[in-house]
Every structure is written in C-alpha cells, then in structure tokens.
Scaffold this active site. Structure first.
Site, PDB file in Angstrom:
ATOM      1  N   GLU A 172       0.848  -1.192   0.000  1.00 31.50           N
ATOM      2  CA  GLU A 172       0.000   0.000   0.000  1.00 31.50           C
ATOM      3  C   GLU A 172       0.885   1.243   0.000  1.00 31.50           C
ATOM      4  O   GLU A 172       0.444   2.334   0.326  1.00 31.50           O
ATOM      5  CB  GLU A 172      -0.962  -0.003   1.182  1.00 31.50           C
ATOM      6  CG  GLU A 172      -0.317  -0.186   2.537  1.00 31.50           C
ATOM      7  CD  GLU A 172      -1.332  -0.152   3.674  1.00 31.50           C
ATOM      8  OE1 GLU A 172      -2.018   0.868   3.789  1.00 31.50           O
ATOM      9  OE2 GLU A 172      -1.422  -1.134   4.422  1.00 31.50           O
ATOM     10  N   CYS A 208      -3.334  -3.581   4.789  1.00 32.17           N
ATOM     11  CA  CYS A 208      -2.418  -4.611   5.303  1.00 32.17           C
ATOM     12  C   CYS A 208      -2.846  -6.018   4.935  1.00 32.17           C
ATOM     13  O   CYS A 208      -2.082  -6.969   5.109  1.00 32.17           O
ATOM     14  CB  CYS A 208      -2.298  -4.512   6.815  1.00 32.17           C
ATOM     15  SG  CYS A 208      -1.721  -2.917   7.356  1.00 32.17           S
ATOM     16  N   THR A 242       3.766   4.455  15.537  1.00 34.87           N
ATOM     17  CA  THR A 242       3.462   3.130  14.956  1.00 34.87           C
ATOM     18  C   THR A 242       3.892   3.057  13.488  1.00 34.87           C
ATOM     19  O   THR A 242       3.277   2.363  12.691  1.00 34.87           O
ATOM     20  CB  THR A 242       1.961   2.776  15.109  1.00 34.87           C
ATOM     21  OG1 THR A 242       1.174   3.743  14.401  1.00 34.87           O
ATOM     22  CG2 THR A 242       1.538   2.756  16.557  1.00 34.87           C
ATOM     23  N   SER A 257     -10.051   2.275  14.291  1.00 34.26           N
ATOM     24  CA  SER A 257      -9.305   1.193  13.628  1.00 34.26           C
ATOM     25  C   SER A 257      -9.070   0.026  14.589  1.00 34.26           C
ATOM     26  O   SER A 257      -9.174  -1.135  14.201  1.00 34.26           O
ATOM     27  CB  SER A 257      -7.980   1.706  13.049  1.00 34.26           C
ATOM     28  OG  SER A 257      -7.037   1.962  14.059  1.00 34.26           O
ATOM     29  N   HIS A 264      -1.599  -9.874  12.544  1.00 32.11           N
ATOM     30  CA  HIS A 264      -1.180  -8.603  11.963  1.00 32.11           C
ATOM     31  C   HIS A 264      -0.854  -7.685  13.145  1.00 32.11           C
ATOM     32  O   HIS A 264      -1.671  -7.532  14.053  1.00 32.11           O
ATOM     33  CB  HIS A 264      -2.290  -8.004  11.098  1.00 32.11           C
ATOM     34  CG  HIS A 264      -2.027  -6.560  10.773  1.00 32.11           C
ATOM     35  ND1 HIS A 264      -0.867  -6.153  10.148  1.00 32.11           N
ATOM     36  CD2 HIS A 264      -2.738  -5.425  11.035  1.00 32.11           C
ATOM     37  CE1 HIS A 264      -0.886  -4.840  10.018  1.00 32.11           C
ATOM     38  NE2 HIS A 264      -2.004  -4.373  10.550  1.00 32.11           N
ATOM     39  N   LYS A 286      -3.797  -7.513  22.684  1.00 28.03           N
ATOM     40  CA  LYS A 286      -5.221  -7.294  22.999  1.00 28.03           C
ATOM     41  C   LYS A 286      -6.085  -8.264  22.211  1.00 28.03           C
ATOM     42  O   LYS A 286      -7.026  -8.847  22.738  1.00 28.03           O
ATOM     43  CB  LYS A 286      -5.633  -5.865  22.617  1.00 28.03           C
ATOM     44  CG  LYS A 286      -5.441  -4.869  23.721  1.00 28.03           C
ATOM     45  CD  LYS A 286      -6.118  -3.570  23.327  1.00 28.03           C
ATOM     46  CE  LYS A 286      -5.804  -2.502  24.343  1.00 28.03           C
ATOM     47  NZ  LYS A 286      -6.262  -1.191  23.946  1.00 28.03           N
ATOM     48  N   ASN A 324       5.426  -1.143  12.380  1.00 24.62           N
ATOM     49  CA  ASN A 324       4.419  -1.648  11.445  1.00 24.62           C
ATOM     50  C   ASN A 324       5.030  -1.781  10.046  1.00 24.62           C
ATOM     51  O   ASN A 324       5.703  -0.866   9.561  1.00 24.62           O
ATOM     52  CB  ASN A 324       3.197  -0.711  11.392  1.00 24.62           C
ATOM     53  CG  ASN A 324       1.973  -1.390  10.780  1.00 24.62           C
ATOM     54  OD1 ASN A 324       2.054  -2.494  10.257  1.00 24.62           O
ATOM     55  ND2 ASN A 324       0.834  -0.714  10.846  1.00 24.62           N
ATOM     56  N   SER A 374      -7.162  -2.443   7.021  1.00 29.46           N
ATOM     57  CA  SER A 374      -8.166  -1.395   7.219  1.00 29.46           C
ATOM     58  C   SER A 374      -8.964  -1.177   5.954  1.00 29.46           C
ATOM     59  O   SER A 374      -8.499  -1.413   4.843  1.00 29.46           O
ATOM     60  CB  SER A 374      -7.469  -0.093   7.619  1.00 29.46           C
ATOM     61  OG  SER A 374      -7.023  -0.199   8.947  1.00 29.46           O
TER      62      SER A 374
HETATM   63  P1  HMG Z   1      -2.916   7.401  21.286  1.00 29.46           P
HETATM   64  O1  HMG Z   1      -4.269   7.935  21.174  1.00 29.46           O
HETATM   65  O2  HMG Z   1      -1.812   8.375  21.426  1.00 29.46           O
HETATM   66  O3  HMG Z   1      -2.719   6.439  22.502  1.00 29.46           O
HETATM   67  O4  HMG Z   1      -2.656   6.483  20.013  1.00 29.46           O
HETATM   68  P2  HMG Z   1      -3.717   6.064  23.702  1.00 29.46           P
HETATM   69  O5  HMG Z   1      -3.976   7.260  24.500  1.00 29.46           O
HETATM   70  O6  HMG Z   1      -4.863   5.231  23.178  1.00 29.46           O
HETATM   71  O7  HMG Z   1      -2.720   5.121  24.503  1.00 29.46           O
HETATM   72  C1  HMG Z   1      -2.256   3.930  23.971  1.00 29.46           C
HETATM   73  C2  HMG Z   1      -2.120   2.950  25.118  1.00 29.46           C
HETATM   74  O8  HMG Z   1      -1.039   3.397  25.956  1.00 29.46           O
HETATM   75  C3  HMG Z   1      -3.347   2.870  26.031  1.00 29.46           C
HETATM   76  O9  HMG Z   1      -3.466   1.527  26.432  1.00 29.46           O
HETATM   77  C4  HMG Z   1      -2.952   3.729  27.210  1.00 29.46           C
HETATM   78  O10 HMG Z   1      -3.635   3.386  28.413  1.00 29.46           O
HETATM   79  C5  HMG Z   1      -1.482   3.400  27.305  1.00 29.46           C
HETATM   80  P3  HMG Z   1      -4.873   0.762  26.244  1.00 29.46           P
HETATM   81  O11 HMG Z   1      -5.879   1.522  27.010  1.00 29.46           O
HETATM   82  O12 HMG Z   1      -5.151   0.809  24.742  1.00 29.46           O
HETATM   83  O13 HMG Z   1      -4.584  -0.612  26.719  1.00 29.46           O
HETATM   84  N1  HMG Z   1      -0.677   4.409  28.018  1.00 29.46           N
HETATM   85  C6  HMG Z   1       0.275   4.093  28.903  1.00 29.46           C
HETATM   86  N2  HMG Z   1       0.699   2.906  29.357  1.00 29.46           N
HETATM   87  C7  HMG Z   1       1.721   2.912  30.278  1.00 29.46           C
HETATM   88  N3  HMG Z   1       2.280   4.058  30.752  1.00 29.46           N
HETATM   89  C8  HMG Z   1       1.871   5.267  30.331  1.00 29.46           C
HETATM   90  C9  HMG Z   1       0.821   5.316  29.363  1.00 29.46           C
HETATM   91  N4  HMG Z   1       0.185   6.320  28.724  1.00 29.46           N
HETATM   92  C10 HMG Z   1      -0.739   5.750  27.892  1.00 29.46           C
HETATM   93  N5  HMG Z   1       2.444   6.365  30.808  1.00 29.46           N
HETATM   94  C11 HMG Z   1      -2.971   4.628  18.542  1.00 29.46           C
HETATM   95  C12 HMG Z   1      -2.588   5.068  19.943  1.00 29.46           C
HETATM   96  C13 HMG Z   1      -2.669   3.160  18.402  1.00 29.46           C
HETATM   97  C14 HMG Z   1      -4.474   4.847  18.328  1.00 29.46           C
HETATM   98  C15 HMG Z   1      -2.160   5.443  17.512  1.00 29.46           C
HETATM   99  O14 HMG Z   1      -0.817   5.109  17.630  1.00 29.46           O
HETATM  100  C16 HMG Z   1      -2.609   5.231  16.069  1.00 29.46           C
HETATM  101  O15 HMG Z   1      -3.523   5.868  15.580  1.00 29.46           O
HETATM  102  N6  HMG Z   1      -1.903   4.313  15.304  1.00 29.46           N
HETATM  103  C17 HMG Z   1      -2.225   4.029  13.922  1.00 29.46           C
HETATM  104  C18 HMG Z   1      -3.487   3.190  13.749  1.00 29.46           C
HETATM  105  C19 HMG Z   1      -3.292   1.755  14.138  1.00 29.46           C
HETATM  106  O16 HMG Z   1      -2.197   1.249  14.229  1.00 29.46           O
HETATM  107  N7  HMG Z   1      -4.429   1.015  14.313  1.00 29.46           N
HETATM  108  C20 HMG Z   1      -4.392  -0.383  14.650  1.00 29.46           C
HETATM  109  C21 HMG Z   1      -5.605  -1.165  14.133  1.00 29.46           C
HETATM  110  S1  HMG Z   1      -5.869  -0.882  12.388  1.00 29.46           S
HETATM  111  C22 HMG Z   1      -4.663  -1.848  11.585  1.00 29.46           C
HETATM  112  O17 HMG Z   1      -4.043  -2.669  12.207  1.00 29.46           O
HETATM  113  C23 HMG Z   1      -4.422  -1.574  10.140  1.00 29.46           C
HETATM  114  C24 HMG Z   1      -3.173  -0.772   9.844  1.00 29.46           C
HETATM  115  O18 HMG Z   1      -2.015  -1.601  10.006  1.00 29.46           O
HETATM  116  C25 HMG Z   1      -3.228  -0.188   8.417  1.00 29.46           C
HETATM  117  C26 HMG Z   1      -3.579  -1.089   7.259  1.00 29.46           C
HETATM  118  O19 HMG Z   1      -4.417  -1.989   7.320  1.00 29.46           O
HETATM  119  O20 HMG Z   1      -3.045  -0.817   6.189  1.00 29.46           O
HETATM  120  C27 HMG Z   1      -2.994   0.398  10.780  1.00 29.46           C
END
Ligand code: HMG
Length: 367
Positions: free
Chosen positions: A76, A108, A149, A198, A230, A239, A264, A297
């Site tokens: 992609e 992906c 990521t 996502s 993935h 998770k 990733n 996605s």
């Molecule tokens: P965010 O909003 O900054 O993070 O982005 P958050 O506030 O959700 O925190 C992440 C985790 O860290 C949470 O844990 C927090 O509690 C924890 P959870 O509640 O989820 O278990 N946390 C801490 N832990 C320990 N000590 C601390 C602390 N502070 C916070 N001090 C997000 C996170 C993944 C959303 C962001 O990085 C993002 O948007 N990433 C890109 C999208 C993505 O990867 N999505 C995954 C599913 S979709 C997919 O897999 C397809 C993809 O590969 C693309 C494709 O298909 O081509 C993405």
C-alpha cells in the site's frame, strides 16, 4: 500439500529508539514501551522504497527461478499508479518472462490476498511455484498519535507444492466491510487514521473471522498451538489474542520480538510475526498448528491455519536475521526527521539498490 516453501524478511538499515521519540514528543516512555508495546522503529532512508526492501527480502530465498509462473507484490506504499512495482522486481530478480507479475492492494490484508492467490495458482499448475512479496513503508504525520506506529519492511515467500516450512489449510474465515478507519488518498503520502475506530474494527474483524472459520474448518481454535497476528503495534496483537486465549495459556511473546523493534510493516507485518516465531521459539515446532489473523483497514480480515513441516528448521535464517537487526544504525530524532520529512540522504549505502537521482523511477545497483 501447498504452502510456504521458504520465507525471509528485510528492513532498512536505520532505526530510532522509542525512548528518544517519547522524550522528543514530551510523552512518557512507558506509553510507547508498555502502552503501545514498541521499543524501536525502522526508518526508511530516501534512497530506499518498497522495491529495494522487496529485493533485499526475495534475494535470500530465490534459488532457481525458471519454475516461478506467478509473482505478486502486495503493498500500500506503491511507487506508481499504473506500472506495477512488480515489474521492476521481475527484472532485478531475473524472473522468467513467462511469469505473470503484478501488484495488489487492500491495506495490510494485501499480503494475505497474494498468499491465497498464489496458493490457488500452485493448485491449478502442478510443478509451478509462486513468489509473493509483501513490502511497505508505514507513514503517519509527524507529532501525531500514529507517528509511534511507523516502520518499514518486506517479507518474501515462495509458495509451492510439498512446502518445506508451512503447509497451509485452504479453509479460512473471512470478514469484509466498508470503513474509513485508515486510508491514504492520492493527495497525501501519510495515512489518515481514526486510531480508536481502527482498533475497534480490528477486534470486530477478528471475532467475525473466527465465527466464519469455525463454521467452515474442522480445525478447532483449541487445536491451534501458536497464533500470529497482523501487528500494527505489539499491544494491538496482545489485545486481540486476549479475546482468543482467555485463560492466558498460549503466550505470543515470541511472535512479537521482531515487530516490536521494526514497527508496522503493513502487508508484511503478519508474516514478520511468523518469522519471529520461527526464529525465537525454543521448542520444536514440527507438526504444530499455527493460526494467522490478517487485518487490512478499510476493511478485510481473514483467519487461517497452517501446519509446520518436519525439517523446517533447516531453512532457518536466524543468524542472518539477528545480524541484520543488530547492524542497523541508530538515528537521533533529528536525523529521523531529516530522512523522513525532508528526504535528506544522510549516509551512502553499499551493495544496495538505490534510486538514481537523474531518474527517480530508474533503479540500479550502487557501485
Ligand atoms: P494514542 O491515542 O496516542 O494512545 O494512540 P492512547 O492514549 O490510546 O494510549 C495507547 C495505550 O497506551 C493505552 O493503552 C494507554 O492506556 C497506554 P490501552 O488503554 O489501549 O490498553 N498508556 C500508557 N501505558 C503505560 N504508561 C503510560 C501510558 N500512557 C498511555 N504512561 C494509537 C494510539 C494506536 C491509536 C495510535 O498510535 C494510532 O492511531 N496508530 C495508527 C493506527 C493503528 O495502528 N491502528 C491499529 C488497528 S488498524 C490496523 O491494524 C491496520 C493498519 O495496520 C493499516 C492497514 O491496514 O493498512 C494500521
């Protein structure tokens, strides 16, 4: 039996430590190390792309090429809207001219789409083999939640009859639906993402794929010895796994070692996780059943299984893989920003394919 006869990965020569990124972005390092589960992230230099990464992976497993009748490149992060990057690689990898070569896309999930197309091709063409390369550069805008990521890498696989590593079972569970959780329209180099959506859709897809899988397959979830996911970031996989392994007895740590330090790799991510399992598990995997969950996605998901073939360890590339990762050069956050956002080449590279400055779409060997 049809499946993965050989498999290898490549990533770039550069990485940043998530601790340095956390400090620079004013975020607690535990958020990246624990909350997201990432320790390091591979960084792509301006003179590399999906073609060079794909080449570096495939050259490790291509012995002879005359019986390869199909080559699919899943990505992609393509370099062209019309000419498939598979045609560059057809040339560099010296594949036969009667080999069909093309590129496919579904976020992906593309790597898995390619794998099953290759499976069907081999089933229809006894004696022929297929090459699948999944190659990607994960990009999000600077200073956004997605930035932590990112990553880059490629996995190359030979699909054949009587495979030497993994025999794949054709019964699979699938789930597809239309969503805007993550996408990259033509006007931007970086993904547009609703991270929380996502993550929810990833889990929904897993559950629906498992329901579909159990209605079609005579393999039960309890029969599966190891699971590969993935892995957009490590915490997403752990998770997801907690929904399957409610008793917490089937640990997936070994499948996440490489992903946790590369980041990733989109289409390649699931298959990198499989290589991580092959390289890092201490027990003999022969005859073990592996479950695979692929998510792209947009969205398409698939759950499938395979059985490890006796003697698989003879094809291990572990020493090479460990050296590849160990030899990467650590960048400061400033250097990473220069490479990614200003596209400045900081170092020259030897024995790599590079993009000629005079013609950005013309590849040649360095030196
Ligand atoms: P965010 O909003 O900054 O993070 O982005 P958050 O506030 O959700 O925190 C992440 C985790 O860290 C949470 O844990 C927090 O509690 C924890 P959870 O509640 O989820 O278990 N946390 C801490 N832990 C320990 N000590 C601390 C602390 N502070 C916070 N001090 C997000 C996170 C993944 C959303 C962001 O990085 C993002 O948007 N990433 C890109 C999208 C993505 O990867 N999505 C995954 C599913 S979709 C997919 O897999 C397809 C993809 O590969 C693309 C494709 O298909 O081509 C993405």
């Amino acid at each position: 039996m049809i499946g993965i006869d050989n498999i290898a990965f490549a990533t770039s020569d550069y990485f940043i430590d998530m601790k340095d990124l956390a400090e620079s972005r004013g975020v607690s390092v535990d958020k990246y190390y624990i909350g997201i589960g990432q320790k390091q992230m591979s960084v792509i230099p301006p003179n590399e792309d999906i073609v060079t990464l794909g080449y570096s992976a495939a050259r490790q497993i291509l012995d002879k090429t005359d019986d390869i009748g199909l080559f699919i490149l899943a990505t992609e992060s393509s370099v062209d809207q019309s000419k498939s990057a598979a045609t560059f690689l057809l040339n560099f990898l010296k594949l036969p001219s009667n080999c069909v070569a093309y590129e496919i896309k579904q976020a992906c999930y593309g790597g898995t789409a390619a794998l099953f197309s290759a499976f069907d091709y081999v089933a229809m063409n006894p004696g022929k083999r297929a090459l699948v390369i999944a190659s990607d550069v994960a990009r999000y805008p600077i200073n956004t939640p997605g930035e932590a990521t990112q990553g880059c890498g490629a996995v190359a696989m030979i699909i054949s009859e009587n495979p030497r590593i993994l025999s794949i079972n054709r019964a699979t569970g699938v789930y597809s639906s239309d969503s805007l959780d993550f996408y990259r329209p033509n006007f931007t180099e970086e993904a547009i993402v609703d991270g929380a959506l996502s993550a929810r859709l990833y889990i929904k897809s897993l559950k629906n794929c498992l329901t579909d899988f159990t209605s079609k397959s005579n393999i039960k979830i309890e029969d599966i010895d190891y699971f590969c996911y993935h892995t957009p970031f490590v915490k997403m996989a752990t998770k997801a796994h907690s929904h399957i392994d409610t008793a917490g007895q089937r640990n997936i740590d070994k499948t996440l070692i490489y992903n946790s330090i590369i980041g990733n790799t989109y289409t390649a991510s699931l298959y990198l996780s499989f290589i991580s399992l092959l390289d890092n598990i201490e027990t003999d995997l022969s005859q073990k059943i592996i479950g695979f969950f692929s998510y792209g996605s947009g969205n398409v998901g698939q759950f499938f299984t395979g059985q490890i073939v006796d003697g698989y360890a003879n094809l291990s590339k572990k020493p090479y893989n460990i050296a590849t990762l160990k030899n990467r050069q650590k960048l400061s956050v400033k250097e990473y920003e220069m490479m990614i956002y200003e596209k400045i080449s900081l170092y020259t590279q030897k024995n790599k394919l590079v993009v000629r400055k005079s013609n950005p779409r013309s590849y040649d060997f360095a030196n």
